[in-house]
Design a protein around this motif. Structure first.
Motif, PDB file in Angstrom:
ATOM      1  N   ASN A 290      -3.014  16.996  -3.202  1.00  0.00           N
ATOM      2  CA  ASN A 290      -1.905  17.872  -3.596  1.00  0.00           C
ATOM      3  C   ASN A 290      -0.904  17.174  -4.513  1.00  0.00           C
ATOM      4  OD1 ASN A 290      -2.861  20.088  -2.120  1.00  0.00           O
ATOM      5  ND2 ASN A 290      -1.892  19.335  -0.249  1.00  0.00           N
ATOM      6  N   ARG A 291      -1.192  15.913  -4.847  1.00  0.00           N
ATOM      7  CA  ARG A 291      -0.334  15.098  -5.721  1.00  0.00           C
ATOM      8  C   ARG A 291       1.072  14.955  -5.141  1.00  0.00           C
ATOM      9  NH1 ARG A 291      -3.647  12.353  -9.323  1.00  0.00           N
ATOM     10  NH2 ARG A 291      -5.254  13.757 -10.070  1.00  0.00           N
ATOM     11  N   ASP A 292       1.146  14.919  -3.817  1.00  0.00           N
ATOM     12  CA  ASP A 292       2.422  14.773  -3.126  1.00  0.00           C
ATOM     13  C   ASP A 292       2.634  13.293  -2.817  1.00  0.00           C
ATOM     14  OD1 ASP A 292       4.610  14.788  -1.427  1.00  0.00           O
ATOM     15  OD2 ASP A 292       4.002  16.639  -0.398  1.00  0.00           O
ATOM     16  N   ALA A 293       3.233  12.592  -3.772  1.00  0.00           N
ATOM     17  CA  ALA A 293       3.390  11.144  -3.667  1.00  0.00           C
ATOM     18  C   ALA A 293       4.299  10.752  -2.497  1.00  0.00           C
ATOM     19  CB  ALA A 293       3.943  10.583  -4.971  1.00  0.00           C
ATOM     20  N   THR A 294       5.352  11.523  -2.279  1.00  0.00           N
ATOM     21  CA  THR A 294       6.285  11.200  -1.189  1.00  0.00           C
ATOM     22  C   THR A 294       5.581  11.286   0.161  1.00  0.00           C
ATOM     23  OG1 THR A 294       8.138  12.024  -2.500  1.00  0.00           O
ATOM     24  CG2 THR A 294       8.486  11.812  -0.122  1.00  0.00           C
ATOM     25  N   LYS A 295       4.859  12.386   0.368  1.00  0.00           N
ATOM     26  CA  LYS A 295       4.147  12.554   1.637  1.00  0.00           C
ATOM     27  C   LYS A 295       3.055  11.499   1.805  1.00  0.00           C
ATOM     28  CE  LYS A 295       1.852  15.962   4.561  1.00  0.00           C
ATOM     29  NZ  LYS A 295       1.383  17.353   4.699  1.00  0.00           N
ATOM     30  N   ALA A 296       2.330  11.204   0.725  1.00  0.00           N
ATOM     31  CA  ALA A 296       1.272  10.181   0.788  1.00  0.00           C
ATOM     32  C   ALA A 296       1.864   8.826   1.175  1.00  0.00           C
ATOM     33  CB  ALA A 296       0.541  10.093  -0.540  1.00  0.00           C
TER      34      ALA A 296
ATOM     35  N   GLU B   1       0.811  -1.224   0.000  1.00  0.00           N
ATOM     36  CA  GLU B   1       0.000   0.000   0.000  1.00  0.00           C
ATOM     37  C   GLU B   1       0.842   1.271   0.000  1.00  0.00           C
ATOM     38  OE1 GLU B   1      -3.887   0.241   1.941  1.00  0.00           O
ATOM     39  OE2 GLU B   1      -3.400  -1.706   2.830  1.00  0.00           O
ATOM     40  N   THR B   2       2.047   1.211   0.554  1.00  0.00           N
ATOM     41  CA  THR B   2       2.926   2.381   0.503  1.00  0.00           C
ATOM     42  C   THR B   2       3.289   2.681  -0.952  1.00  0.00           C
ATOM     43  OG1 THR B   2       3.786   1.927   2.714  1.00  0.00           O
ATOM     44  CG2 THR B   2       5.109   3.349   1.311  1.00  0.00           C
ATOM     45  N   MET B   3       3.599   1.633  -1.705  1.00  0.00           N
ATOM     46  CA  MET B   3       3.894   1.808  -3.125  1.00  0.00           C
ATOM     47  C   MET B   3       2.652   2.242  -3.887  1.00  0.00           C
ATOM     48  SD  MET B   3       3.459   0.275  -6.329  1.00  0.00           S
ATOM     49  CE  MET B   3       3.014  -1.397  -5.967  1.00  0.00           C
ATOM     50  N   ALA B   4       1.512   1.608  -3.565  1.00  0.00           N
ATOM     51  CA  ALA B   4       0.279   1.886  -4.300  1.00  0.00           C
ATOM     52  C   ALA B   4      -0.187   3.329  -4.122  1.00  0.00           C
ATOM     53  CB  ALA B   4      -0.826   0.923  -3.863  1.00  0.00           C
ATOM     54  N   VAL B   5      -0.100   3.861  -2.904  1.00  0.00           N
ATOM     55  CA  VAL B   5      -0.605   5.220  -2.670  1.00  0.00           C
ATOM     56  C   VAL B   5       0.271   6.259  -3.376  1.00  0.00           C
ATOM     57  CG1 VAL B   5       0.585   5.844  -0.492  1.00  0.00           C
ATOM     58  CG2 VAL B   5      -1.753   6.652  -0.939  1.00  0.00           C
ATOM     59  N   LYS B   6       1.558   5.978  -3.510  1.00  0.00           N
ATOM     60  CA  LYS B   6       2.436   6.898  -4.252  1.00  0.00           C
ATOM     61  C   LYS B   6       1.996   6.967  -5.710  1.00  0.00           C
ATOM     62  CE  LYS B   6       6.608   6.003  -1.522  1.00  0.00           C
ATOM     63  NZ  LYS B   6       7.953   5.404  -1.581  1.00  0.00           N
ATOM     64  N   GLN B   7       1.731   5.787  -6.289  1.00  0.00           N
ATOM     65  CA  GLN B   7       1.280   5.742  -7.685  1.00  0.00           C
ATOM     66  C   GLN B   7      -0.101   6.369  -7.851  1.00  0.00           C
ATOM     67  OE1 GLN B   7       3.290   4.751 -10.288  1.00  0.00           O
ATOM     68  NE2 GLN B   7       4.747   4.806  -8.596  1.00  0.00           N
ATOM     69  N   PHE B   8      -0.964   6.110  -6.866  1.00  0.00           N
ATOM     70  CA  PHE B   8      -2.315   6.687  -6.897  1.00  0.00           C
ATOM     71  C   PHE B   8      -2.235   8.211  -6.869  1.00  0.00           C
ATOM     72  CE2 PHE B   8      -6.237   8.170  -4.857  1.00  0.00           C
ATOM     73  CZ  PHE B   8      -7.205   7.501  -5.590  1.00  0.00           C
ATOM     74  N   ALA B   9      -1.384   8.758  -6.004  1.00  0.00           N
ATOM     75  CA  ALA B   9      -1.243  10.216  -5.893  1.00  0.00           C
ATOM     76  C   ALA B   9      -0.788  10.832  -7.219  1.00  0.00           C
ATOM     77  CB  ALA B   9      -0.262  10.564  -4.782  1.00  0.00           C
ATOM     78  N   LEU B  10       0.029  10.109  -7.944  1.00  0.00           N
ATOM     79  CA  LEU B  10       0.554  10.636  -9.214  1.00  0.00           C
ATOM     80  C   LEU B  10      -0.392  10.421 -10.397  1.00  0.00           C
ATOM     81  CD1 LEU B  10       4.259   9.410  -8.930  1.00  0.00           C
ATOM     82  CD2 LEU B  10       3.423  11.760  -8.650  1.00  0.00           C
TER      83      LEU B  10
END
Length: 200
Positions: free
Chosen positions: A177-183, A83-92
């Protein structure tokens, strides 16, 4: 078709805790409840054994699997990684409409979750939207094949619902905010905190 229906019905009975970990499976009772033939029930139970939701116990027969302490930690470890990987991709990559869907799920709870059972369903949908729309179909298939959602539904929550809700709102803000790192960091912390609650 009947096997699929029976398989899903028994799975739902496990998820809703109608069948509890350690319960002995009585084929005749399942046949009567689901109005299906014994052969159909046996085929469905074989599939559930393959999913590791039903286990064979010597001298007892088939029973509903109990999730051990280590099983629970393993599920969280898988969720943290995926999910950490998935949410980064989702944010982008996620369309704005899907981000809005996340936010809209939480609106009824803005004054705080009233029912743990209802909030658990919302929690499932929240995470499912992220996994299903991260752009990586393999992640979604891993969740499905590993029965991670069902495991989490059986496990339930060990932290205050208001805390979990606030973490979800923070996640939505980072995603918006499309902040993948923070997400990614927020998701990791969210799931690690849930995991740690089981260590207490």
């Amino acid at each position: 078709m009947e096997v699929g229906f029976t398989y899903q019905s028994i799975k739902n009975m496990i998820a809703s805790r109608e069948l509890l970990g350690g319960d002995k499976i009585v084929n005749a009772a399942l046949c009567e409840k689901l109005q299906v033939d014994i052969k159909i029930v046996k085929k469905a139970l074989k599939q559930l054994q393959g999913d590791r939701l039903v286990i064979a116990v010597p001298e007892e027969g088939l029973v509903i699997r109990n999730f051990s302490y280590h099983d629970i930690l393993d599920v969280f470890d898988c969720r943290i990684a995926l999910e950490t990987m998935a949410v980064k991709q989702f944010a982008l990559k996620a369309p704005q409409a899907k981000i809005d869907d996340l936010r809209n799920l939480l609106v009824p709870f803005e004054k705080g979750p009233l029912s743990a059972r209802v909030f658990q369903k919302i929690d499932f949908h929240f995470h499912d939207i992220i996994i299903a729309n991260c752009g990586n179909i393999c992640v979604y298939e891993l969740f499905d094949k590993g029965n991670l959602w069902l495991c989490m539904e059986i496990i339930g929550f060990k932290r205050p619902l208001k805390v979990i809700l606030q973490e979800h709102l923070n996640l939505v803000s980072a995603i918006h905010n499309r902040d993948a790192t923070k997400a990614g960091l927020l998701m990791q912390k969210h799931l690690e905190s849930s995991r740690e609650a089981f260590l207490v």
